[in-house]
Design a protein around this motif. Structure first.
Motif, PDB file in Angstrom:
ATOM      1  N   ASP A  63       0.838  -1.209   0.000  1.00  0.00           N
ATOM      2  CA  ASP A  63       0.000   0.000   0.000  1.00  0.00           C
ATOM      3  C   ASP A  63       0.867   1.251   0.000  1.00  0.00           C
ATOM      4  OD1 ASP A  63      -2.196  -1.639   0.062  1.00  0.00           O
ATOM      5  OD2 ASP A  63      -2.450  -1.518   2.238  1.00  0.00           O
ATOM      6  N   TYR A  64       1.940   1.196   0.767  1.00  0.00           N
ATOM      7  CA  TYR A  64       2.865   2.333   0.829  1.00  0.00           C
ATOM      8  C   TYR A  64       3.467   2.593  -0.551  1.00  0.00           C
ATOM      9  CZ  TYR A  64       6.768   5.174   2.574  1.00  0.00           C
ATOM     10  OH  TYR A  64       7.666   6.189   2.791  1.00  0.00           O
ATOM     11  N   GLN A  67       1.091   4.350  -2.776  1.00  0.00           N
ATOM     12  CA  GLN A  67       1.029   5.788  -2.540  1.00  0.00           C
ATOM     13  C   GLN A  67       2.208   6.513  -3.187  1.00  0.00           C
ATOM     14  OE1 GLN A  67      -1.744   7.131  -1.214  1.00  0.00           O
ATOM     15  NE2 GLN A  67      -2.380   4.980  -1.283  1.00  0.00           N
ATOM     16  N   ARG A  68       3.388   5.881  -3.162  1.00  0.00           N
ATOM     17  CA  ARG A  68       4.546   6.495  -3.831  1.00  0.00           C
ATOM     18  C   ARG A  68       4.305   6.555  -5.340  1.00  0.00           C
ATOM     19  NH1 ARG A  68       6.296   8.838   0.434  1.00  0.00           N
ATOM     20  NH2 ARG A  68       7.623   9.868  -1.108  1.00  0.00           N
ATOM     21  N   LEU A  70       1.373   6.797  -6.657  1.00  0.00           N
ATOM     22  CA  LEU A  70       0.371   7.846  -6.829  1.00  0.00           C
ATOM     23  C   LEU A  70       1.031   9.222  -6.838  1.00  0.00           C
ATOM     24  CD1 LEU A  70      -2.607   8.623  -7.039  1.00  0.00           C
ATOM     25  CD2 LEU A  70      -2.706   8.643  -4.534  1.00  0.00           C
ATOM     26  N   VAL A 222      -1.180  12.269   0.381  1.00  0.00           N
ATOM     27  CA  VAL A 222      -0.997  10.843   0.686  1.00  0.00           C
ATOM     28  C   VAL A 222      -0.431  10.612   2.083  1.00  0.00           C
ATOM     29  CG1 VAL A 222      -0.668  10.301  -1.742  1.00  0.00           C
ATOM     30  CG2 VAL A 222       1.320  10.801  -0.340  1.00  0.00           C
ATOM     31  N   ILE A 225      -2.574   8.396   4.483  1.00  0.00           N
ATOM     32  CA  ILE A 225      -2.563   6.971   4.125  1.00  0.00           C
ATOM     33  C   ILE A 225      -1.202   6.359   4.437  1.00  0.00           C
ATOM     34  CG2 ILE A 225      -2.887   5.323   2.247  1.00  0.00           C
ATOM     35  CD1 ILE A 225      -4.708   7.347   0.902  1.00  0.00           C
ATOM     36  N   ILE A 226      -0.137   7.105   4.123  1.00  0.00           N
ATOM     37  CA  ILE A 226       1.210   6.603   4.441  1.00  0.00           C
ATOM     38  C   ILE A 226       1.348   6.418   5.952  1.00  0.00           C
ATOM     39  CG2 ILE A 226       3.647   7.246   4.485  1.00  0.00           C
ATOM     40  CD1 ILE A 226       3.313   8.428   1.725  1.00  0.00           C
ATOM     41  N   CYS A 229      -0.220   3.238   6.855  1.00  0.00           N
ATOM     42  CA  CYS A 229       0.647   2.116   6.468  1.00  0.00           C
ATOM     43  C   CYS A 229       1.757   1.911   7.488  1.00  0.00           C
ATOM     44  CB  CYS A 229       1.244   2.376   5.083  1.00  0.00           C
ATOM     45  SG  CYS A 229       0.048   2.385   3.738  1.00  0.00           S
TER      46      CYS A 229
END
Length: 501
Positions: A63-64, A67-68, A70, A222, A225-226, A229
């Protein structure tokens, strides 16, 4: 304050300043593009490891990494592409203004040259007129000169004076024209152009400032979210259970054999046959009895025997360990396949970006990577099918009466008549046709497609809902039923199971 008024005589300075501003925008766009490459490579590296011990952490890292990716995608779309397009527009606009300034400068210079030529001609003709007048005066005073000579000299002087007067008028007209154009150049044309360049530079600075803010906002979006994570990674670290790890080691490595019993006393003085003796101490038979060959050799805990040849179907291992190794290998192939599929999708997206924005890169340069990834995907799918068949065969064999005989090196024995007292066997009934329908104990959703070509299995499609009839008993297979009554086994790792409480 404006450039047209305050910097009316600083054309070179304005040209250099606007050029440096464009170079700054270009450098920033290049910086953001390089940052996106770093984010993409970073995300790719975050997905490399697949060790089982880090499964929870890797799920969070996946997931992390997303995000990167993204961040990289937003930087490309919101900053790189937009700034690159804007840079081309203002470059063209600046070029237009500079061309206008250059054209106005050339027009003024051309008028000045005409003025200078007119001035020089007036100067030249006026001097000749003066000389002609002086010559006529001398001729008139000369007693030796005839009347015709005097008349001719006067006519010549008059003609020169007339020409000089015309040159004077032309010079005055050119001077008036130049002064008018110069006034237009310095007070109207150039100030207007400089003000346009000032507006362009201010818009460029404003656009660049927006790019700076977007860069920060892209990261901020992000961050929550990060943060989650990272909290998940902390939670995964806190949930480590060393006792459970020890149990897992036991389950993964136990062979299922009993420990060897005491050796019997062999009384050769009375001719007792060890192999047919009924006077044992009553100890249970150990692995040596099961081996069937070379029974005179001792069974050592720390054996120095030569390791058996490792085969791709792990046929050299005991059944339990073989099943686990086959499932592990199959899962590794699935993960590797998923990674290559993700890589293929990423390359496809990058190719689309390059096709829509050629300045970002050449789409043809990605063709070798795309072809290589496609070949790798086909190879992995072939390997997955192969191990699917091997697992299906293993599943089928372990649900029918089967006797396993092991030689001392761990391989299967080919002896024609196995001894039931020395056999390790497992018996399962695969015939479901004559049984009454068992009540479902839960339900499951298919995560992947499964062909179900082997005996006892059932095919399923990704997303299909099935009823769970029998749980996985440790062999990696779960018995399920469709709504139409069809039953069969499917790989447990292929579905998400929810059991009834």
């Amino acid at each position: 304050m404006d450039w047209g008024t305050e910097l009316w005589d600083q054309y070179d300075i304005i040209e250099k300043h606007t050029q440096s501003g464009l170079e700054l925008v270009e450098k920033y766009a290049k910086f953001v593009k390089e940052r996106t490459e770093i984010e993409q490579n970073y995300a790719k590296q975050l997905r490399l490891s697949s060790h089982q011990s880090f499964l929870d952490i890797l799920n969070e890292m996946n997931d992390y990494a997303g995000q990167r990716e993204l961040i990289a995608e937003n930087l490309i779309v919101n900053i790189c592409i937009d700034l690159t397009k804007y840079l081309q527009e203002i470059k063209q606009e600046r070029k237009t203004y500079l061309m206008e300034a250059k054209k106005a400068q050339q027009s003024l210079e051309s008028t000045y040259k005409q003025l200078d030529n007119s001035k020089k001609r007036f100067e030249r003709e006026w001097r000749e007129a003066e000389r002609a007048a002086q010559h006529a005066e001398k001729t008139d005073q000369d007693i030796n000169a005839t009347k015709a000579d005097v008349e001719k000299a006067k006519q010549q002087a008059h003609m020169k004076a007339h020409i000089a007067e015309e040159c004077k008028n032309d010079y005055a007209a050119q001077l008036q024209k130049y002064n008018k154009e110069q006034n237009q150049f310095y007070f109207n044309d150039m100030p207007l152009i400089f003000n346009k360049l000032q507006d362009l530079d201010e818009r460029r600075a404003q656009k660049l400032a927006q790019g700076y803010i977007l860069f920060s906002d892209t990261e901020k979006q992000v961050m929550p979210i990060i943060g989650k994570c990272l909290e998940g990674i902390t939670k995964a670290g806190s949930s480590v259970d060393e006792k459970n790890d020890s149990r897992i080691v036991i389950e993964q490595n136990k062979s299922g054999f009993e420990r060897p019993g005491d050796l019997e006393f062999e009384d050769y003085s009375q001719g007792i046959n060890r192999a047919s003796s009924d006077s044992s101490l009553g100890t249970p038979k150990g692995p040596i009895d099961l081996l069937g060959k070379n029974r005179s050799k001792n069974f050592w805990l720390f054996s120095r025997r030569t390791k058996p040849t490792v085969t791709e179907d792990f046929g050299h291992l005991p059944p339990e360990q073989r099943r686990k190794r086959l499932q592990q290998k199959f899962e590794e192939i699935c993960k590797e396949l998923q990674k290559e599929v993700d890589k293929s999708e990423a390359l496809g997206k990058m190719k689309d970006v390059y096709e829509k924005n050629p300045q970002m890169g050449d789409p043809a340069s990605l063709a070798p990577q795309i072809n290589q990834t496609s070949q790798k995907i086909e190879q992995l799918r072939g390997d997955m099918s192969k191990y699917e068949v091997i697992l299906s065969c293993f599943f089928r064999l372990n649900r029918k009466p089967l006797f396993f005989l092991f030689s001392p090196d761990g391989a299967h024995s080919d002896e024609s008549t196995p001894d039931p007292s020395q056999a390790i066997y497992a018996e399962f009934d695969d015939d479901f046709d004559d049984e009454e329908l068992t009540a479902p104990i839960g339900e499951c959703i298919a995560l992947y497609n499964f062909p179900g070509v082997s005996e006892g299995t059932i095919a399923m499609q990704e997303g299909e809902a099935l009823a769970v009839v029998e749980e996985d008993k440790g062999d990696g297979w779960t018995r399920v039923r469709r709504n139409n009554g069809d039953e069969g086994y499917i790989p447990t790792s292929y579905v998400s199971i929810t059991l009834k409480k």
